[in-house]
Scaffold this active site. Structure first.
Site, PDB file in Angstrom:
ATOM      1  N   SER A 172      13.810 113.532 -79.593  1.00 13.24           N
ATOM      2  CA  SER A 172      12.797 112.555 -79.992  1.00 13.24           C
ATOM      3  C   SER A 172      12.163 113.042 -81.242  1.00 13.24           C
ATOM      4  O   SER A 172      12.755 113.270 -82.289  1.00 13.24           O
ATOM      5  CB  SER A 172      11.872 112.652 -78.619  1.00 13.24           C
ATOM      6  OG  SER A 172      11.020 111.434 -78.915  1.00 13.24           O
TER       7      SER A 172
ATOM      8  N   HIS B  93      15.048 109.432 -71.069  1.00  9.82           N
ATOM      9  CA  HIS B  93      14.642 110.088 -72.242  1.00  9.82           C
ATOM     10  C   HIS B  93      14.803 111.401 -72.449  1.00  9.82           C
ATOM     11  O   HIS B  93      15.201 112.049 -73.336  1.00  9.82           O
ATOM     12  CB  HIS B  93      13.367 109.644 -72.795  1.00  9.82           C
ATOM     13  CG  HIS B  93      12.909 109.893 -74.040  1.00  9.82           C
ATOM     14  ND1 HIS B  93      13.843 109.688 -75.193  1.00  9.82           N
ATOM     15  CD2 HIS B  93      11.698 110.648 -74.551  1.00  9.82           C
ATOM     16  CE1 HIS B  93      13.126 110.106 -76.254  1.00  9.82           C
ATOM     17  NE2 HIS B  93      11.825 110.517 -75.962  1.00  9.82           N
TER      18      HIS B  93
ATOM     19  N   ASP C 294      18.609 111.670 -77.485  1.00 15.12           N
ATOM     20  CA  ASP C 294      18.172 110.363 -77.077  1.00 15.12           C
ATOM     21  C   ASP C 294      17.062 110.064 -78.516  1.00 15.12           C
ATOM     22  O   ASP C 294      15.900 109.515 -78.094  1.00 15.12           O
ATOM     23  CB  ASP C 294      17.338 110.510 -75.715  1.00 15.12           C
ATOM     24  CG  ASP C 294      17.165 109.115 -75.341  1.00 15.12           C
ATOM     25  OD1 ASP C 294      18.274 108.356 -74.883  1.00 15.12           O
ATOM     26  OD2 ASP C 294      16.173 108.717 -75.021  1.00 15.12           O
TER      27      ASP C 294
END
Length: 307
Positions: A124, A287, A148
């Site tokens: 992220s 995620h 992700d």
């Protein structure tokens, strides 16, 4: 008022037990700090005694301990950094999500702790920071793993994460904090979430709890216009041009559950810009691959780095 004790090195056995990893005793882990500017230091967990092979960068509102299970599974020397404004690190020079400033700070820490690392793994916000480091200090980035995330992740795709992060500034009790965390992470084990909170929050003298990253929220450039909360969403789409210039092997580890923030269009765009990039799908992950499928993620990283 109940005081809940916390020893950050006391819970590794829980990580091992939860995912069936062999555990012969506490791993060799120490906390180090690196000065990145006057009065500012970044903090990191250094795993093992050898020359670190890998550098891990966590996502927004997380901390270095998010990689604990992955680190146990990999069983090799590595460094997991607390990004500016997160974990045990000091605040960033321009808030906690300024990628250019963060990349400069993190590059200083990598040079000090893991200058010969074979790969940088970023999830992220950590993944975006990795892309920025490749532009700022490409000599430190020999391979990239994006967990992700792509520059195509926007405010709409990450709205559920933003809702969780932009919640109450403090919580009266640990149970209140745990309940909210469970609400936003329904697929995770309660014991795992409890452990994560202890690593990512701190108890005040009055017994209330606050997220560690919340300490710096009022210093964010957008905070004054949003009552102390983050406002808006930066245009990370500008990073696509940086992606096009990446010259090292890259792996995208993509979660396939609905909690993932990467979609098919993001994957197509990544491969259009980097035709030789590798993409792996993790069916059991949303995620947070390091929380949902840490063993599979560790295996993928090892194969990619060693291949």
């Amino acid at each position: 008022m109940e005081r809940i004790p916390y020893d950050e090195f006391s819970m590794f056995h829980e990580n091992a037990e939860e995912f069936g990893l062999p555990y012969a005793g506490p791993p060799t882990v120490r906390r180090e700090t690196v000065e990145v500017g006057p009065g500012r230091r970044l903090s990191a967990l250094v795993w093992g005694d050898g020359d670190p092979e890998l550098v891990f960068l966590h996502g927004g509102a997380q901390n270095a301990h998010t990689w604990d299970t992955v680190a146990l599974a990999l069983d090799r020397p590595l460094v997991a950094l607390d990004l500016p404004g997160h974990g045990h690190s000091d605040g960033g020079r321009n808030g906690s999500i300024d990628l250019r400033a963060n990349a400069e700070d993190v590059a200083i820490a990598i040079r000090a702790l893991a200058p010969n690392a074979r790969a940088v793994i970023g999830m992220s916000l950590g993944g975006r920071t990795t892309i920025a480091i490749d532009k700022h200090a490409p000599e430190l980035v020999r391979k990239i793993v994006l967990v992700d995330v792509t520059p195509g992740v926007n405010q709409s795709k990450s709205s559920n994460i933003a809702a969780f992060i932009n919640g109450p500034e403090s919580f009266d009790s640990f149970d209140d904090l745990l309940a909210r965390t469970i609400e936003y992470n329904p697929t995770r084990a309660k014991s795992s979430l409890r452990r994560g909170i202890l690593h990512n929050a701190q108890q005040r003298d009055d017994g209330s709890w606050v997220w560690r990253h919340q300490r710096f929220r009022v210093f964010e450039p957008t905070a004054s216009a949003a009552g102390g909360k983050a406002a808006g969403h930066p245009n990370f789409g500008l990073l696509w041009d940086s992606v096009s210039r990446i010259q090292v092997p890259l792996l995208l580890a993509r979660g396939m559950r609905e909690q993932s923030v990467v979609d098919d269009d993001d994957e197509v765009e990544l491969l259009r810009r980097l035709p030789n990039a590798r993409v792996e799908h993790f069916e059991g992950a949303g995620h947070s691959l390091q929380g949902d499928t840490p063993i599979e993620l560790a295996e993928s990283i090892a194969q990619f780095v060693d291949g």
